[in-house]
Design a protein around this motif. Structure first.
Motif, PDB file in Angstrom:
ATOM      1  N   UNK A  55       7.966   0.290  18.003  1.00 56.82           N
ATOM      2  CA  UNK A  55       7.528  -1.018  18.497  1.00 56.82           C
ATOM      3  C   UNK A  55       6.281  -1.474  17.748  1.00 56.82           C
ATOM      4  N   UNK A  56       5.332  -0.554  17.595  1.00 57.86           N
ATOM      5  CA  UNK A  56       4.097  -0.874  16.862  1.00 57.86           C
ATOM      6  C   UNK A  56       4.399  -1.259  15.418  1.00 57.86           C
ATOM      7  N   UNK A  57       5.197  -0.440  14.749  1.00 64.11           N
ATOM      8  CA  UNK A  57       5.547  -0.707  13.345  1.00 64.11           C
ATOM      9  C   UNK A  57       6.168  -2.093  13.193  1.00 64.11           C
ATOM     10  N   UNK A  58       7.142  -2.353  14.039  1.00 63.51           N
ATOM     11  CA  UNK A  58       7.866  -3.622  13.967  1.00 63.51           C
ATOM     12  C   UNK A  58       6.924  -4.801  14.230  1.00 63.51           C
ATOM     13  N   UNK A  59       6.091  -4.673  15.256  1.00 62.95           N
ATOM     14  CA  UNK A  59       5.175  -5.759  15.619  1.00 62.95           C
ATOM     15  C   UNK A  59       4.186  -6.045  14.489  1.00 62.95           C
ATOM     16  N   UNK A  60       3.626  -4.991  13.911  1.00 64.34           N
ATOM     17  CA  UNK A  60       2.641  -5.166  12.835  1.00 64.34           C
ATOM     18  C   UNK A  60       3.302  -5.762  11.593  1.00 64.34           C
ATOM     19  N   UNK A  61       4.487  -5.264  11.244  1.00 60.83           N
ATOM     20  CA  UNK A  61       5.186  -5.787  10.062  1.00 60.83           C
ATOM     21  C   UNK A  61       5.542  -7.265  10.208  1.00 60.83           C
ATOM     22  N   UNK A  62       5.954  -7.664  11.402  1.00 57.49           N
ATOM     23  CA  UNK A  62       6.390  -9.042  11.610  1.00 57.49           C
ATOM     24  C   UNK A  62       5.235 -10.029  11.731  1.00 57.49           C
ATOM     25  N   UNK A  63       4.118  -9.591  12.306  1.00 59.73           N
ATOM     26  CA  UNK A  63       3.073 -10.542  12.668  1.00 59.73           C
ATOM     27  C   UNK A  63       1.824 -10.526  11.795  1.00 59.73           C
ATOM     28  N   UNK A  64       1.595  -9.467  11.047  1.00 64.40           N
ATOM     29  CA  UNK A  64       0.343  -9.374  10.291  1.00 64.40           C
ATOM     30  C   UNK A  64       0.596  -8.983   8.848  1.00 64.40           C
ATOM     31  N   UNK A  65      -0.278  -9.461   7.992  1.00 65.45           N
ATOM     32  CA  UNK A  65      -0.263  -9.045   6.596  1.00 65.45           C
ATOM     33  C   UNK A  65      -1.313  -7.945   6.480  1.00 65.45           C
ATOM     34  N   UNK A  66      -0.878  -6.729   6.156  1.00 70.04           N
ATOM     35  CA  UNK A  66      -1.801  -5.594   6.110  1.00 70.04           C
ATOM     36  C   UNK A  66      -1.601  -4.785   4.836  1.00 70.04           C
ATOM     37  N   UNK A  67      -2.537  -3.897   4.593  1.00 70.31           N
ATOM     38  CA  UNK A  67      -2.516  -2.952   3.468  1.00 70.31           C
ATOM     39  C   UNK A  67      -2.240  -3.629   2.130  1.00 70.31           C
ATOM     40  N   UNK A  68      -1.225  -3.201   1.408  1.00 71.11           N
ATOM     41  CA  UNK A  68      -0.980  -3.650   0.036  1.00 71.11           C
ATOM     42  C   UNK A  68      -0.815  -5.148  -0.101  1.00 71.11           C
ATOM     43  N   UNK A  69      -0.077  -5.758   0.814  1.00 70.89           N
ATOM     44  CA  UNK A  69       0.145  -7.205   0.743  1.00 70.89           C
ATOM     45  C   UNK A  69      -1.166  -7.968   0.884  1.00 70.89           C
ATOM     46  N   UNK A  70      -1.999  -7.528   1.820  1.00 69.83           N
ATOM     47  CA  UNK A  70      -3.277  -8.198   2.053  1.00 69.83           C
ATOM     48  C   UNK A  70      -4.224  -7.989   0.873  1.00 69.83           C
ATOM     49  N   UNK A  71      -4.282  -6.763   0.367  1.00 71.94           N
ATOM     50  CA  UNK A  71      -5.132  -6.485  -0.804  1.00 71.94           C
ATOM     51  C   UNK A  71      -4.700  -7.339  -1.996  1.00 71.94           C
ATOM     52  N   UNK A  72      -3.394  -7.431  -2.195  1.00 72.83           N
ATOM     53  CA  UNK A  72      -2.857  -8.227  -3.303  1.00 72.83           C
ATOM     54  C   UNK A  72      -3.237  -9.695  -3.140  1.00 72.83           C
ATOM     55  N   UNK A  73      -3.128 -10.202  -1.923  1.00 71.02           N
ATOM     56  CA  UNK A  73      -3.466 -11.603  -1.671  1.00 71.02           C
ATOM     57  C   UNK A  73      -4.943 -11.878  -1.957  1.00 71.02           C
ATOM     58  N   UNK A  74      -5.812 -10.967  -1.528  1.00 72.09           N
ATOM     59  CA  UNK A  74      -7.247 -11.134  -1.763  1.00 72.09           C
ATOM     60  C   UNK A  74      -7.538 -11.132  -3.262  1.00 72.09           C
ATOM     61  N   UNK A  75      -6.927 -10.189  -3.985  1.00 68.70           N
ATOM     62  CA  UNK A  75      -7.144 -10.122  -5.435  1.00 68.70           C
ATOM     63  C   UNK A  75      -6.622 -11.374  -6.141  1.00 68.70           C
ATOM     64  N   UNK A  76      -5.484 -11.888  -5.683  1.00 65.38           N
ATOM     65  CA  UNK A  76      -4.946 -13.113  -6.275  1.00 65.38           C
ATOM     66  C   UNK A  76      -5.860 -14.308  -6.008  1.00 65.38           C
ATOM     67  N   UNK A  77      -6.439 -14.352  -4.816  1.00 61.77           N
ATOM     68  CA  UNK A  77      -7.367 -15.440  -4.493  1.00 61.77           C
ATOM     69  C   UNK A  77      -8.591 -15.393  -5.404  1.00 61.77           C
ATOM     70  N   UNK A  78      -9.110 -14.187  -5.630  1.00 59.45           N
ATOM     71  CA  UNK A  78     -10.272 -14.037  -6.516  1.00 59.45           C
ATOM     72  C   UNK A  78      -9.892 -14.412  -7.942  1.00 59.45           C
ATOM     73  N   UNK A  79      -8.713 -13.986  -8.378  1.00 61.43           N
ATOM     74  CA  UNK A  79      -8.249 -14.314  -9.733  1.00 61.43           C
ATOM     75  C   UNK A  79      -8.094 -15.826  -9.895  1.00 61.43           C
ATOM     76  N   UNK A  80      -7.594 -16.477  -8.850  1.00 57.74           N
ATOM     77  CA  UNK A  80      -7.428 -17.932  -8.890  1.00 57.74           C
ATOM     78  C   UNK A  80      -8.784 -18.621  -9.048  1.00 57.74           C
ATOM     79  N   UNK A  81      -9.789 -18.122  -8.328  1.00 57.25           N
ATOM     80  CA  UNK A  81     -11.135 -18.690  -8.450  1.00 57.25           C
ATOM     81  C   UNK A  81     -11.676 -18.513  -9.868  1.00 57.25           C
ATOM     82  N   UNK A  82     -11.433 -17.333 -10.448  1.00 60.38           N
ATOM     83  CA  UNK A  82     -11.902 -17.076 -11.814  1.00 60.38           C
ATOM     84  C   UNK A  82     -11.205 -18.000 -12.809  1.00 60.38           C
TER      85      UNK A  82
END
Length: 126
Positions: A55-82
């Motif tokens: 239940x926890x796994x499913x809920x977290x996967x469906x509702x939140x961006x965590x770990x690798x996906x979130x790190x990737x998004x942050x890095x892409x945002x910084x790259x976009x600013x650069x």
């Protein structure tokens, strides 16, 4: 050890504490997850049933961006600013504070170890 979002959660910790081991989940979000899934926050990770873990796994996967996906998004945002060449992007590229902090003193976390500039005397001409 329970594994959620690619992170091993320690068995001896309470659920709300263990969930904070996942990048992108802090205290408030951990409590929110516990409330919405109906699992008590005080329960230890080792005491969770396989159904509760799923239940926890499913809920977290469906509702939140965590770990690798979130790190990737942050890095892409910084790259976009650069790439844009905006002020914040330039500060990121140069390794200086981005949010307006002073740099004359302090800012060692961003700037790194001190590099002394000047301060050497010229040799006297004979």
């Amino acid at each position: 050890m329970a594994r959620i979002a690619g992170v091993d959660l320690p068995n001896n910790k309470r659920l709300e504490v263990a969930l904070t081991y996942i990048y992108g989940i802090g205290w408030s979000r951990a409590r929110e997850i516990c409330e919405k899934t109906g699992i008590p926050c005080t329960k230890r990770v080792g005491e969770l049933t396989p159904d509760e873990l799923n239940t926890l796994r499913k809920f977290i996967d469906e509702n939140y961006k965590v770990e690798g996906d979130l790190r990737r998004e942050v890095q892409l945002n910084i790259k976009k600013l650069k790439d844009m060449g905006c002020y914040r992007g330039i500060r990121h590229a140069r390794g200086l504070p981005v949010r307006g902090q002073q740099t004359r003193t302090n800012a060692r976390t961003r700037k790194g170890k001190r590099k002394t500039v000047g301060g050497t005397k010229k040799a006297k001409a004979k």
